[in-house]
Scaffold this motif. Structure first.
Motif, PDB file in Angstrom:
ATOM      1  N   ILE A 286      43.705  32.080  41.885  1.00  0.00           N
ATOM      2  CA  ILE A 286      43.938  31.095  40.826  1.00  0.00           C
ATOM      3  C   ILE A 286      42.662  30.984  40.007  1.00  0.00           C
ATOM      4  N   ASP A 287      42.797  31.044  38.689  1.00  0.00           N
ATOM      5  CA  ASP A 287      41.626  31.005  37.812  1.00  0.00           C
ATOM      6  C   ASP A 287      41.928  30.126  36.607  1.00  0.00           C
ATOM      7  N   THR A 288      40.931  29.377  36.169  1.00  0.00           N
ATOM      8  CA  THR A 288      41.111  28.562  34.968  1.00  0.00           C
ATOM      9  C   THR A 288      39.800  28.507  34.199  1.00  0.00           C
ATOM     10  N   ILE A 289      39.917  28.492  32.870  1.00  0.00           N
ATOM     11  CA  ILE A 289      38.747  28.370  32.009  1.00  0.00           C
ATOM     12  C   ILE A 289      39.129  27.520  30.803  1.00  0.00           C
TER      13      ILE A 289
ATOM     14  N   TYR B 116      37.791  35.053  27.300  1.00  0.00           N
ATOM     15  CA  TYR B 116      36.937  35.283  28.466  1.00  0.00           C
ATOM     16  C   TYR B 116      35.639  36.022  28.145  1.00  0.00           C
ATOM     17  N   GLY B 117      35.369  36.323  26.883  1.00  0.00           N
ATOM     18  CA  GLY B 117      34.196  37.105  26.550  1.00  0.00           C
ATOM     19  C   GLY B 117      32.878  36.458  26.938  1.00  0.00           C
ATOM     20  N   GLU B 118      32.839  35.122  26.952  1.00  0.00           N
ATOM     21  CA  GLU B 118      31.614  34.411  27.319  1.00  0.00           C
ATOM     22  C   GLU B 118      31.746  33.719  28.676  1.00  0.00           C
ATOM     23  N   MET B 119      32.695  34.187  29.487  1.00  0.00           N
ATOM     24  CA  MET B 119      32.889  33.601  30.812  1.00  0.00           C
ATOM     25  C   MET B 119      31.653  33.798  31.680  1.00  0.00           C
ATOM     26  N   ASP B 120      31.438  32.879  32.605  1.00  0.00           N
ATOM     27  CA  ASP B 120      30.377  33.026  33.588  1.00  0.00           C
ATOM     28  C   ASP B 120      30.827  34.031  34.654  1.00  0.00           C
ATOM     29  N   ILE B 121      29.898  34.825  35.188  1.00  0.00           N
ATOM     30  CA  ILE B 121      30.274  35.876  36.143  1.00  0.00           C
ATOM     31  C   ILE B 121      29.525  35.725  37.468  1.00  0.00           C
ATOM     32  N   TYR B 122      29.180  34.506  37.839  1.00  0.00           N
ATOM     33  CA  TYR B 122      28.467  34.278  39.104  1.00  0.00           C
ATOM     34  C   TYR B 122      29.310  34.667  40.317  1.00  0.00           C
ATOM     35  N   PHE B 123      30.629  34.628  40.183  1.00  0.00           N
ATOM     36  CA  PHE B 123      31.506  34.973  41.298  1.00  0.00           C
ATOM     37  C   PHE B 123      31.862  36.462  41.321  1.00  0.00           C
ATOM     38  N   VAL B 124      31.355  37.225  40.358  1.00  0.00           N
ATOM     39  CA  VAL B 124      31.694  38.640  40.233  1.00  0.00           C
ATOM     40  C   VAL B 124      30.736  39.490  41.064  1.00  0.00           C
ATOM     41  N   ASP B 125      31.285  40.436  41.834  1.00  0.00           N
ATOM     42  CA  ASP B 125      30.486  41.331  42.656  1.00  0.00           C
ATOM     43  C   ASP B 125      29.986  42.513  41.834  1.00  0.00           C
ATOM     44  N   HIS B 126      30.894  43.215  41.174  1.00  0.00           N
ATOM     45  CA  HIS B 126      30.506  44.336  40.325  1.00  0.00           C
ATOM     46  C   HIS B 126      31.537  44.517  39.219  1.00  0.00           C
ATOM     47  N   ILE B 127      31.167  45.292  38.206  1.00  0.00           N
ATOM     48  CA  ILE B 127      32.006  45.494  37.028  1.00  0.00           C
ATOM     49  C   ILE B 127      32.171  46.985  36.808  1.00  0.00           C
ATOM     50  N   GLU B 128      33.408  47.398  36.554  1.00  0.00           N
ATOM     51  CA  GLU B 128      33.701  48.789  36.234  1.00  0.00           C
ATOM     52  C   GLU B 128      34.353  48.837  34.861  1.00  0.00           C
TER      53      GLU B 128
ATOM     54  N   ALA C 291      36.726  27.735  36.856  1.00  0.00           N
ATOM     55  CA  ALA C 291      36.886  27.717  38.311  1.00  0.00           C
ATOM     56  C   ALA C 291      37.716  28.919  38.744  1.00  0.00           C
ATOM     57  N   HIS C 292      37.454  29.399  39.955  1.00  0.00           N
ATOM     58  CA  HIS C 292      38.184  30.543  40.505  1.00  0.00           C
ATOM     59  C   HIS C 292      38.342  30.320  42.007  1.00  0.00           C
ATOM     60  N   PHE C 293      39.565  30.530  42.492  1.00  0.00           N
ATOM     61  CA  PHE C 293      39.836  30.385  43.918  1.00  0.00           C
ATOM     62  C   PHE C 293      40.663  31.574  44.390  1.00  0.00           C
ATOM     63  N   LYS C 294      40.292  32.113  45.551  1.00  0.00           N
ATOM     64  CA  LYS C 294      41.011  33.256  46.109  1.00  0.00           C
ATOM     65  C   LYS C 294      41.103  33.110  47.619  1.00  0.00           C
ATOM     66  N   ILE C 295      42.289  33.371  48.160  1.00  0.00           N
ATOM     67  CA  ILE C 295      42.498  33.388  49.598  1.00  0.00           C
ATOM     68  C   ILE C 295      43.298  34.643  49.939  1.00  0.00           C
ATOM     69  N   SER C 296      42.947  35.293  51.048  1.00  0.00           N
ATOM     70  CA  SER C 296      43.608  36.551  51.381  1.00  0.00           C
ATOM     71  C   SER C 296      43.601  36.789  52.882  1.00  0.00           C
ATOM     72  N   GLN C 297      44.479  37.680  53.282  1.00  0.00           N
ATOM     73  CA  GLN C 297      44.528  38.176  54.657  1.00  0.00           C
ATOM     74  C   GLN C 297      44.665  39.685  54.585  1.00  0.00           C
ATOM     75  N   ASP C 298      43.817  40.401  55.308  1.00  0.00           N
ATOM     76  CA  ASP C 298      43.784  41.856  55.223  1.00  0.00           C
ATOM     77  C   ASP C 298      45.165  42.465  55.436  1.00  0.00           C
ATOM     78  N   ASP C 299      45.527  43.383  54.506  1.00  0.00           N
ATOM     79  CA  ASP C 299      46.764  44.159  54.594  1.00  0.00           C
ATOM     80  C   ASP C 299      48.019  43.295  54.600  1.00  0.00           C
ATOM     81  N   ASN C 300      47.903  42.039  54.156  1.00  0.00           N
ATOM     82  CA  ASN C 300      49.066  41.155  54.157  1.00  0.00           C
ATOM     83  C   ASN C 300      49.304  40.536  52.779  1.00  0.00           C
ATOM     84  N   PHE C 301      48.360  39.710  52.299  1.00  0.00           N
ATOM     85  CA  PHE C 301      48.576  39.052  51.010  1.00  0.00           C
ATOM     86  C   PHE C 301      47.242  38.666  50.388  1.00  0.00           C
ATOM     87  N   GLU C 302      47.323  38.313  49.104  1.00  0.00           N
ATOM     88  CA  GLU C 302      46.173  37.780  48.370  1.00  0.00           C
ATOM     89  C   GLU C 302      46.690  36.868  47.271  1.00  0.00           C
TER      90      GLU C 302
END
Length: 629
Positions: free
Chosen positions: A233-236, A118-130, A219-230
């Protein structure tokens, strides 16, 4: 040239104004406010790359961030993969770096290093990095490591839009990205996809052209509901030309690296979280060489074959349960994880020697706890402990321990200090114990190494100026070291002593203009990569133009030619980046970027003769167009 560079770097500062935070959006985007909102001082020694930082840096791949991290150097491997090395370390001593995407840790079995995948992965879907250095809080990564990198994906409810980016560069490369995020009834969703083709300069060796051109699908896909589940799925999938390969005259073959995971999280009442995860990995490697491929037992002898065909598969399964408890001045986190790793060598062809293969199965049982105790409103004690039990298919088992004790003091409104005493371990990976290419042997009897460290930071922050001084003293026993005689990893009989120091200064002229200067140095007996470095970053806004200047310096160092045992001096590196972006309107933005413009970035050798020196970041120009629907 130096005068011109200084002029380019500092002229934009003349346009600076007073510090004003005129909206909640600006407050959210500022990395300092983000740090205060999301993490406590007890998290460890933290570097934050906010969303605005990443956009103004035009950081398209994770590699664009890795090259700027203090105490580490980005270098190129002989098979065309970039790797990050700790200050002074060599390529055979990969640091135990942990990589997370949201709450999922990338666990690479076949690669042995998450950043190889993952060192050269694209990060267009990333909000911030810590980034946590020197032993992090268990709450932000329960796996021991010298550094933890956490990528946080964009929040769908805040995005509520679709956008696309297309990038071309001066080497005829191309990259197309698309993201769609929003809410549907009670659910939040994010979908992202990326397709890229990257071309590089091609040196020659023994009349053979060395190519590391690569193509990537992600590709990256995420679905969630607050305080319930998340559910995420990610593939490279990355296909790379073999570059220098395993021999001396590669005939232009390639390697394939593929990784896919699914991570499901369920939240229960009482601050209980259950995570179920599965990942699958494949590493396929084909190398044909005109002069033949030589085995470890006879590095300078007669090659045993002209082709090497390897195909490795692995699967990892995880279940994690943890609970948070708040009782007065005490904050507790307790948890457990079970991890199952499975590796299969599907293909090994090309040599007349049957490889030695170690244990293909490894089960890990983990138990951890953390307590934060507020002595008063300005002083806090942090304690964490972790017990891990390993058992492999060779009936070898071990129990490993990790501890961290910390003290954090808010001395007054502008001064803060942190002090941590840390004991952690590094468990050998599958490339060291189970299966290795024919250039070295595996060692199923390899034991984990132990690191003890005392580290501290002193920070001054008055919201306009921020100065951080950090120091660490580290002792390593049973270090995982590559032995040139047996050509395998062993536990070093010598104790390694290591010191490091860094200082970081930030000045915020106003919300849109800031300057960052950082220097570091390591102190150890032997150096196989740069032992010192520096970083200069200038973020400026002139009218509607965002201008970013970056200079990454890495010190000179000495490498040893594996054939002649002679020293090879590697010159100091100066990697200068300039990025300019302009919003044509509310929907369209145009970006220009130049990487390694001085063509003097830090290099490493990729061949046994020590003749070919390659930078991890090549000189190139990029143009990007971004459209938001």
């Amino acid at each position: 040239m130096k005068k011109i560079l200084l002029l380019i770097l500092f002229v934009p500062l003349l346009f600076s104004q007073e510090l004003l935070l005129d909206s909640l959006l600006n407050e959210y985007q500022d990395s300092e406010s983000l740090y205060k909102k999301t993490k406590k001082e007890s998290a460890g020694f933290l570097l934050v790359y906010s969303r605005e930082d990443l956009e103004r840096m035009q950081a398209y791949s994770l590699k664009d961030v890795l090259k700027t991290i203090r105490l580490y150097t980005l270098q190129m491997h002989s098979i065309g993969v970039s790797r990050i090395l700790n200050v002074g370390q060599g390529k055979s001593a990969l640091p135990p770096i942990k990589l997370y995407i949201d709450d999922f840790e990338i666990t690479s079995v076949a690669q042995g290093n998450a950043l190889d995948m993952y060192g050269e992965m694209d990060i267009y879907f990333v909000d911030h990095i810590e980034i946590y250095q020197g032993g992090n809080s268990i709450a932000f990564g329960n796996s021991p490591g010298s550094m933890v990198i956490r990528l946080y994906s964009k929040d769908p409810s805040r995005e509520n839009s679709s956008s696309t980016q297309i990038t071309f560069d001066s080497k005829s490369s191309g990259d197309f990205r698309i993201i769609d995020a929003g809410s549907a009834d009670e659910y939040d969703y994010l979908f992202y996809a990326d397709a890229a083709k990257t071309n590089y300069k091609k040196p020659t060796r023994n009349k053979q052209e060395l190519s590391r051109d690569a193509s990537r699908l992600q590709a990256h896909f995420k679905i969630s509901q607050d305080d319930n589940f998340e559910i995420a799925i990610d593939t490279i999938s990355t296909k790379t030309d073999i570059f220098n390969g395993m021999g001396t005259a590669p005939l232009g073959d390639d390697s394939l690296r593929r990784y896919t995971y699914i991570n499901a999280i369920k939240y229960f009442q009482g601050d209980i979280k259950l995570s179920l995860a599965a990942s699958t990995e494949r590493k396929k490697f084909f190398n044909s060489d005109a002069n033949g491929i030589q085995l470890t037992t006879d590095l300078q002898g007669t090659p045993t074959g002209n082709d090497l065909d390897i195909d490795i598969h692995s699967n990892t399964y995880k279940i994690t349960l943890d609970k948070k408890i708040i009782d007065g001045n005490h904050d507790f986190l307790i948890g457990a994880e079970f991890q199952q790793n499975r590796l299969k060598v599907k293909t090994y062809k090309g040599t007349n020697v049957t490889p030695v293969i170690g244990p293909k199965k490894l089960d890990i049982y983990m138990f951890y706890l953390e307590e934060l105790y507020n002595i008063n409103k300005n002083n806090l004690l942090a304690f964490s402990a972790k017990v891990d039990y390993y058992k492999d298919s060779f009936s070898k088992s071990s129990t490993e321990y990790a501890y961290r004790l910390g003290y954090i003091s808010l001395i007054n409104e502008v001064w803060t200090t942190k002090l941590f005493a840390i004991s952690r371990y590094t468990y050998p990976n599958a490339l060291q114990t189970t299966f290795a290419p024919p250039v070295y042997n595996v060692n199923p009897e390899l034991e984990s190494s132990t690191t003890k460290m005392l580290a501290g930071e002193l920070e001054y922050n008055d919201n306009t100026h921020r100065v951080v001084f950090g120091y660490a003293y580290k002792v390593i026993d049973d270090a995982l070291s590559f032995d040139k005689v047996t050509k395998k990893y062993i536990n070093s009989p010598d104790t390694i002593y290591f010191n490091r120091v860094y200082i970081r200064g930030e000045h915020h002229f106003n919300f849109n203009n800031k300057a960052i200067i950082e220097v570091y140095k390591g102190y150890k007996d032997d150096y196989y990569s740069p032992g010192a470095g520096a970083l200069v970053q200038l973020f400026n806004k002139v009218g509607k133009f965002d201008i970013y200047n970056e200079l990454v310096y890495r010190d000179s160092y000495i490498l040893v030619n594996p054939l002649t045992n002679e020293d090879i001096k590697m010159d100091a590196g100066y990697d200068y980046t300039l990025a300019i972006s302009y919003p044509v309107n509310k929907k369209l933005k145009v970006k220009l970027k130049g990487e390694n413009l001085l063509n003097k970035a830090s290099k490493t050798i990729i061949d046994t003769a020590g003749e070919i020196k390659i930078p991890a970041i090549e000189r190139r120009g990029l143009i990007t167009m971004e459209y938001t629907f």
